[in-house]
Enzyme design. Structure first.
Site, mmCIF file in Angstrom:
data_model
loop_
_atom_site.group_PDB
_atom_site.id
_atom_site.type_symbol
_atom_site.label_atom_id
_atom_site.label_comp_id
_atom_site.label_asym_id
_atom_site.label_seq_id
_atom_site.Cartn_x
_atom_site.Cartn_y
_atom_site.Cartn_z
ATOM 1 N N CYS A 80 0.779 -1.251 -0.079
ATOM 2 C CA CYS A 80 0.068 -0.120 0.085
ATOM 3 C C CYS A 80 0.791 1.194 -0.122
ATOM 4 C CB CYS A 80 -0.728 -0.176 1.307
ATOM 5 S SG CYS A 80 -1.648 1.541 1.252
ATOM 6 N N CYS B 114 -0.573 4.202 2.270
ATOM 7 C CA CYS B 114 -0.225 3.831 3.622
ATOM 8 C C CYS B 114 1.286 4.244 4.026
ATOM 9 C CB CYS B 114 -0.424 2.285 4.311
ATOM 10 S SG CYS B 114 -2.174 1.543 3.385
ATOM 11 N N ASP B 115 1.990 3.529 3.238
ATOM 12 C CA ASP B 115 3.496 3.617 3.504
ATOM 13 C C ASP B 115 4.450 4.528 2.808
ATOM 14 O OD1 ASP B 115 2.621 1.573 5.243
ATOM 15 O OD2 ASP B 115 3.087 -0.178 3.858
#
Ligand code: NAP
Length: 305
Positions: free
Chosen positions: A134, A137-138
Site C-alpha cells: 500500500c 499507507c507507507d
C-alpha cells in the site's frame, strides 16, 4: 426473541455501501458489517480519477466516507465488526461476527479482494520493514529513499507515480516487456524522470538485515540474476477474492470468484454478490458500485415475492 433482518450486507467497499444505499432507500433497513476496511481497497488509493462526478479526482478514503454518509442518511446501519462464519444451507441465513450471531432473509456479499503476495524468500519476514502492499499507507516512510515497485498493471503504475512524491527513485520490475496498465498511466510513468524499468524480470528474493536492503531479480529471457539495492519493495501483482467464508456453500469459478448471474444472484436463492468478490473482469470502483446497486434492487424484488 431472535430478530430476523431483511438483508445483511457483508463488506463496506464501493459495492457494499452502494448496496446499502439502495437497500436503505428501498426500506429494507440493511445491516452492514464493514470488516477491517471501511471503503474497501479503494480507500487505500490516494486519488481516484475515474469515478464519475469528480472531474478533479477524489481521495479514496474521502470517497468511502461519502458513500457511508449517503447510505446512513437513508437509514443503513453500519457495524464495525467482521463476519467470521455464514451458514447458507437454510433460510433465514445465519451470520456470526466476533461479537454476535445474526439471522437474515437475504444476504449481499461484497467482501472484495486482497493483494496477492510474491511468495519469495524474505517477503513475509520483511513486511512492514520495507515490504509493502500500500503506497498510500507507507509511501511517506520512504522520503528521499529508493524503492522498487513490482507489477505491470494499473495498480503498479499508479502507485509508482504516487511514490515519486516522496522517494528519490522508483524502479518498476515487471515480468514482461509490455505493460497491462492503461495507456494514460503508461505514458505518465514513461515521462516521469524518477521512474526507470527492469523488464522481463521477476523477483527471486528480498533480503536485508532487519529491513529491506536488496532484491535479487532474475531476467526471464536470459536467466541472469541482478542484485538491486533498495530501501523498499512495493508489491502490486493483482488481487485474490476474499471468499473463504463461502467455500463449499456457493458456486465459484476456478479462481475463487463467486459465480453470479446478470442479476447478481449466486447459486443460493436469496444470496447476492457484488464487487470484486464476484468480478474477475472489471474491478473498478464504478463497476463495483453498480453491481452493489443491482444486488440491492434484486434483493428488494426477492423479498417482496
Ligand atoms: P492486474 O491488472 O491483474 O495486474 C497485475 C500485474 O502483476 C500484471 O502486470 C501481471 O503481469 C503482474 N503479475 C501477476 N502475477 C505476478 C507474479 N507472480 N510475479 C510478477 N508479476 C506478476 O492487477 P492490478 O494492477 O492490481 O489491477 C486490478 C484491477 O483493478 C484491474 O482490472 C485494473 O484495471 C483495476 N485498477 C484500475 C485502476 C484505475 O483505473 N486507475 C487502478 C488500479 C486498479 P502480466 O501483465 O504479465 O500478467
Amino acid at each position: 426473541m431472535e430478530i430476523i433482518e431483511k438483508v445483511i450486507i457483508l463488506g463496506a467497499g464501493p459495492a457494499g455501501l452502494s448496496a446499502a444505499l439502495y437497500a436503505a432507500r428501498a426500506e429494507l433497513n440493511p445491516l452492514v458489517f464493514t470488516g477491517l476496511q471501511l471503503g474497501g481497497q479503494a480507500s487505500l488509493t490516494h486519488t481516484i480519477e475515474n469515478y464519475p462526478g469528480f472531474p478533479d479526482g477524489v481521495g479514496g478514503a474521502a470517497l468511502g466516507e461519502l458513500f457511508q454518509k449517503q447510505a446512513e442518511r437513508f437509514g443503513a446501519r453500519i457495524e464495525f465488526d467482521s463476519v467470521t462464519k455464514v451458514e447458507l444451507s437454510s433460510r433465514p441465513f445465519r451470520v456470526t461476527t466476533y461479537g454476535k450471531e445474526y439471522f437474515s432473509q437475504a444476504l449481499i456479499i461484497a467482501t472484495g479482494a486482497s493483494p496477492v503476495n510474491l511468495n519469495v524468500p524474505g517477503e513475509t519476514e520483511l513486511v512492514g520493514r520495507g515490504v509493502s502492499y500500500c503506497a498510500t499507507c507507507d509511501g511517506w516512510f520512504f522520503k528521499e529513499k529508493k524503492v522498487v515497485v513490482v507489477g505491470g498493471g494499473d495498480s503498479a503504475l499508479e502507485e509508482a507515480l504516487f511514490l515519486t512524491r516522496y522517494v528519490s527513485e522508483v524502479r518498476i520490475i515487471h515480468r514482461r516487456d509490455a505493460f497491462r496498465a492503461g495507456a494514460l498511466l503508461q505514458s505518465r510513468v514513461k515521462e516521469n524522470p524518477k521512474i526507470t524499468f527492469v523488464l522481463d524480470s521477476v523477483v527471486k528474493e528480498i533480503s536485508g538485515n532487519g529491513k529491506v536492503e536488496e532484491v535479487i531479480v532474475t531476467n526471464v529471457k536470459t536467466g541472469a540474476d541482478q542484485h538491486i539495492k533498495t530501501d523498499g519493495v512495493f508489491v502490486f501483482i493483482g488481487h485474490t477474492p476474499n471468499n473463504a467464508l463461502y467455500a463449499g456453500q456457493l458456486e465459484m469459478d476456478e479462481r475463487g470468484y463467486i459465480k453470479v448471474d446478470n442479476k447478481m444472484q449466486t447459486s443460493v436463492s436469496g444470496v447476492y454478490a457484488a464487487g470484486e468478490a464476484a468480478d474477475s473482469e472489471f474491478k473498478q470502483v464504478v463497476t463495483s458500485a453498480g453491481m452493489g446497486a443491482a444486488a440491492a434492487i434484486e434483493t428488494g424484488r426477492f423479498l417482496s415475492h
